[in-house]
Write an enzyme that holds these catalytic residues in place. Structure first.
Site, mmCIF file in Angstrom:
data_model
loop_
_atom_site.group_PDB
_atom_site.id
_atom_site.type_symbol
_atom_site.label_atom_id
_atom_site.label_comp_id
_atom_site.label_asym_id
_atom_site.label_seq_id
_atom_site.Cartn_x
_atom_site.Cartn_y
_atom_site.Cartn_z
ATOM 1 N N GLU A 13 0.637 -4.965 10.825
ATOM 2 C CA GLU A 13 0.388 -3.520 10.829
ATOM 3 C C GLU A 13 1.345 -2.878 11.830
ATOM 4 O O GLU A 13 1.311 -3.184 13.023
ATOM 5 C CB GLU A 13 -1.062 -3.228 11.235
ATOM 6 C CG GLU A 13 -2.112 -3.803 10.293
ATOM 7 C CD GLU A 13 -2.318 -2.980 9.045
ATOM 8 O OE1 GLU A 13 -1.746 -1.867 8.952
ATOM 9 O OE2 GLU A 13 -3.047 -3.446 8.148
ATOM 10 N N GLU A 28 1.984 3.773 2.988
ATOM 11 C CA GLU A 28 2.494 3.209 4.234
ATOM 12 C C GLU A 28 4.025 3.245 4.252
ATOM 13 O O GLU A 28 4.702 2.216 4.209
ATOM 14 C CB GLU A 28 1.909 1.806 4.412
ATOM 15 C CG GLU A 28 0.391 1.865 4.529
ATOM 16 C CD GLU A 28 -0.314 0.523 4.397
ATOM 17 O OE1 GLU A 28 0.377 -0.514 4.340
ATOM 18 O OE2 GLU A 28 -1.566 0.510 4.349
ATOM 19 N N HIS A 61 0.862 -1.185 0.000
ATOM 20 C CA HIS A 61 0.000 0.000 0.000
ATOM 21 C C HIS A 61 0.900 1.236 0.000
ATOM 22 O O HIS A 61 1.739 1.405 0.885
ATOM 23 C CB HIS A 61 -0.932 -0.012 1.204
ATOM 24 C CG HIS A 61 -2.019 -1.027 1.093
ATOM 25 N ND1 HIS A 61 -2.551 -1.693 2.182
ATOM 26 C CD2 HIS A 61 -2.698 -1.496 0.008
ATOM 27 C CE1 HIS A 61 -3.506 -2.520 1.768
ATOM 28 N NE2 HIS A 61 -3.606 -2.422 0.463
ATOM 29 N N ARG A 115 -3.249 4.904 -1.890
ATOM 30 C CA ARG A 115 -3.129 3.530 -1.400
ATOM 31 C C ARG A 115 -2.854 2.512 -2.512
ATOM 32 O O ARG A 115 -2.057 1.597 -2.342
ATOM 33 C CB ARG A 115 -4.434 3.156 -0.682
ATOM 34 C CG ARG A 115 -4.619 1.688 -0.299
ATOM 35 C CD ARG A 115 -6.005 1.514 0.312
ATOM 36 N NE ARG A 115 -6.407 0.132 0.521
ATOM 37 C CZ ARG A 115 -6.282 -0.527 1.675
ATOM 38 N NH1 ARG A 115 -5.716 0.060 2.709
ATOM 39 N NH2 ARG A 115 -6.722 -1.773 1.793
ATOM 40 N N HIS A 144 2.513 -3.674 6.752
ATOM 41 C CA HIS A 144 1.563 -2.594 6.476
ATOM 42 C C HIS A 144 1.596 -1.612 7.653
ATOM 43 O O HIS A 144 2.285 -1.817 8.641
ATOM 44 C CB HIS A 144 0.153 -3.162 6.305
ATOM 45 C CG HIS A 144 -0.033 -3.948 5.053
ATOM 46 N ND1 HIS A 144 -0.506 -3.405 3.894
ATOM 47 C CD2 HIS A 144 0.215 -5.259 4.780
ATOM 48 C CE1 HIS A 144 -0.549 -4.323 2.948
ATOM 49 N NE2 HIS A 144 -0.116 -5.468 3.464
ATOM 50 N N TYR A 181 -1.436 1.388 9.509
ATOM 51 C CA TYR A 181 -0.976 1.398 10.894
ATOM 52 C C TYR A 181 -1.985 0.628 11.723
ATOM 53 O O TYR A 181 -3.062 0.292 11.213
ATOM 54 C CB TYR A 181 -0.875 2.859 11.405
ATOM 55 C CG TYR A 181 -2.175 3.631 11.330
ATOM 56 C CD1 TYR A 181 -3.022 3.719 12.436
ATOM 57 C CD2 TYR A 181 -2.588 4.236 10.140
ATOM 58 C CE1 TYR A 181 -4.213 4.415 12.376
ATOM 59 C CE2 TYR A 181 -3.782 4.928 10.072
ATOM 60 C CZ TYR A 181 -4.596 5.013 11.175
ATOM 61 O OH TYR A 181 -5.795 5.687 11.100
#
Length: 323
Positions: free
Chosen positions: A292, A93, A90, A148, A217, A219
């Site tokens: 994440e 990120e 993504h 994204r 990834h 968050y």
């Protein structure tokens, strides 16, 4: 949640000229130059490769790093057991890109210096790809910091890009994804329509020695195992959650940061066509995860650069446990 997002983004990009690589975020070109420099500094450890090309023709750069000695070998393969990490699926990120680079730096600089790192490197082959979605990542630097998706054309000329982590060929577009090209979770016109995703999947499955996989990834601070497409538990859930618990304990042991742990569908939300599901189901990689990174919402995707190093240290503690 952020009072002035534009101000945060300006501060974030203003730091990019720092002479300390991990004191700032970096552009696609700068990351590739850094990978070149690392390979030149550690030619006996690092081998560069091109995973493939993006829709817009950019190369997806990867590295393999391992020690000089022959350690454990798999019975079915002359290769060492492999661990694979990627960031930047993504585009927005950014911390994931820096974190994968941090892992590479710690492995390279620690070899022959830190006994534990040396032992890991002699027994494990690490493959790292900092930026998978290279077109989208470039776009976050030039045009839209919050982008994204990929940058491929769609059936709607007004809407660009596919969510790469909904494009994998595992229960594609069944839940937590949409066929709407204008949605951020657009699954694409077909599974593996995105060349970046297809190249990544093909490489992972073809290697035959990869036993651990993490797609980073941000968050939310979550350490997540399959499945994303269903709340049913996979047959290897006991092993997956056992390592997941060890991983979050290792992360917390560095700076006290707490991560949630559990299956994707129940820990964050249902999501089909994801990397961790595919690498587990098609690559037979039991330790397959979507992770994440920082934080839990104070800064979100625009994590201050001064958190790159502490984030990296936390994840490298997890890397050592996984190895």
């Amino acid at each position: 949640m952020i009072d002035d997002l534009h101000h945060r983004m300006r501060l974030e990009q203003a730091s990019a000229d720092s002479s300390d690589f991990f004191a700032a975020y970096h552009t696609y070109d700068d990351v590739n130059t850094w990978l070149d420099n690392m390979a030149a500094l550690y030619p006996s450890l690092i081998t560069q490769f091109v995973l493939g090309n993006s829709t817009q023709g950019r190369t997806i750069q990867g590295v393999v790093i391992t020690g000089n000695k022959t350690g454990i070998e798999l019975a079915s393969n002359t290769k060492k057991p492999g661990i694979f990490y990627n960031g930047g699926q993504h585009a927005r990120e950014w911390i994931t890109v820096s974190t994968v680079c941090y892992i590479l730096n710690q492995l390279a600089t620690g070899y022959g210096v830190d006994p534990h790192v040396t032992q890991m490197m002699d027994n494990v082959e690490f493959t790292l790809i900092p930026i998978v979605n290279v077109d989208g990542y470039v776009y976050t630097w030039t045009t839209d910091r919050m982008w994204r998706k990929t940058r491929s054309p769609t059936s709607n000329p007004a809407c660009i890009g596919v969510d790469p982590n909904r494009n994998w060929d595992d229960h594609w577009c069944t839940v937590g994804a949409t066929p709407d090209p204008c949605d951020d979770e657009y699954c694409g016109p077909s599974a593996f329509s995105e060349p970046e995703v297809k190249a990544l999947a093909n490489y992972i499955v073809s290697q035959g020695n990869i036993m651990g996989y993490i797609d980073f990834h941000s968050y939310s601070q979550l350490f997540m195992s399959p499945w994303g497409w269903t709340t049913d538990l996979p047959k290897d859930y006991a092993a997956q959650t056992d390592f997941g618990k060890k991983a979050v304990a290792a992360i917390q042991g560095v700076n006290g940061q707490q991560y949630g742990e559990g299956p994707i569908a129940t820990t964050i939300y249902p999501a089909s066509g994801s990397s961790a599901d595919y690498t587990y189901s098609h690559g037979n990689i039991i330790l397959s995860y979507g992770v994440e990174l920082r934080d839990t919402g104070n800064y979100g995707f625009v994590l201050p650069p001064d958190q790159i190093k502490p984030q990296g240290a936390e994840i490298f503690a997890m890397v050592q446990v996984m190895a």
